[in-house]
Design an enzyme around this catalytic site. Sequence first.
Site, PDB file in Angstrom:
ATOM      1  N   GLY A  12       0.800  -1.217   0.000  1.00  0.00           N
ATOM      2  CA  GLY A  12       0.000   0.000   0.000  1.00  0.00           C
ATOM      3  C   GLY A  12       0.834   1.269   0.000  1.00  0.00           C
ATOM      4  CG  ASN A  13       4.883   1.261   1.489  1.00  0.00           C
ATOM      5  OD1 ASN A  13       4.538   0.117   1.211  1.00  0.00           O
ATOM      6  ND2 ASN A  13       6.129   1.655   1.426  1.00  0.00           N
ATOM      7  CE  LYS A 132      -8.044  -7.825   5.191  1.00  0.00           C
ATOM      8  NZ  LYS A 132      -6.714  -8.094   5.635  1.00  0.00           N
ATOM      9  CE  LYS A 217       1.291  -6.352  -1.155  1.00  0.00           C
ATOM     10  NZ  LYS A 217       1.260  -6.402   0.274  1.00  0.00           N
ATOM     11  CE  LYS A 280       4.160  -6.830   4.057  1.00  0.00           C
ATOM     12  NZ  LYS A 280       2.996  -6.841   3.170  1.00  0.00           N
TER      13      LYS A 280
END
Length: 318
Positions: A12-13, A132, A217, A280
């Site tokens: 996102g960043n 979520k 993602k 991740k």
Amino acid sequence: MEKKVAVVAIGGNSLIKDNAHQSCQDQYLAAKETAKHIVDMIEAGWEVVIGHGNGPQVGFILQKAEIAEKQAGLSMAPLDVCGAQSQGQIGYMLVQNLQNELKTRGINKPVACVLEQTIVDKNDPAFQHPTKPIGGFMTEEEANIKAESDGWTVVEDAGRGWRRVVASPLPMEIVELDAIKALIQAGIVTISIGGGGIPVIKNEDGSLEGVSAVIDKDFGNSLLARKINADLLLISTAVEKVAINYGTPEQKWLDKMTLDEAKAYLKEGKHFKSGSMAPKIQACIWFLEAGGKQALITNPENIGRALRGETGTMITAA
Ligand code: ADP
Ligand code: MG
């Protein structure tokens, strides 16, 4: 000539730097900066397939839809359609910035974005327990109406109001896999797996159908990296390196980990925060377990240095 293929999952960043930079123009400029780092990789000889997050963007799409529904009676698009919208807008910003950067450097390489659907298992236990939170807060009455009319699962969120929750099932199959492979083969810089993919299920007769869910993602990009036997899974996020004992006085930044070490740390549960670093690390573990050689986690500005072994956290099979 054998090509070196990297799946690059951008966080996102890379698109929204902070809460003060959420406009389309800000997102475009952030994408422009990330495009420079990716073209550095291309110059260094990598074929890249780029995936990206879409949480905030889908949040904005929903917010606008909620207001439009209340004020003008416009019907809200289902979540899979919102995901598709986000792939289009984010994909566009990345494609154009990559094209401009390649042109500036005199590199003749085409860029394309593939709208991508990810098949999830309709019996995934996540559908029984959606967790979520998504979209804005509602009153109890509004929540009940939505549950009744649109079949939403709604929960009370820590005294702050009611929210819709959706399932986050595991990605199983990439519908457009053959198209993505063909693009890589043709040397085309490819953008795909936006937000983990548009979640779809496969019906008994083989037909596809969108579902209201979100896919991680990092998991989606790990699946792609496995399916194309990528040489590298690169996860570009907000931190230069991964730490163990993160956020404690014993915090230690790591230059490298083996697969076994990563699995042991993840199992301990205290090192990587769930919902941010833990998925991740899990994404890297699945890639390496499937025969991947190396997975790298760093921030966009350090991609070049990390690939030269100067920073970042490299996770290797052995
Ligand atoms: P992205 O948008 O790239 O998916 P996330 O916010 O989901 O980013 O995950 C990255 C964040 O994970 C970092 O900014 C950091 O705050 C957090 N984090 C949690 N555990 C760790 C850890 N062990 N080492 C480094 N960062 C961690
Ligand atoms: Mg994340």
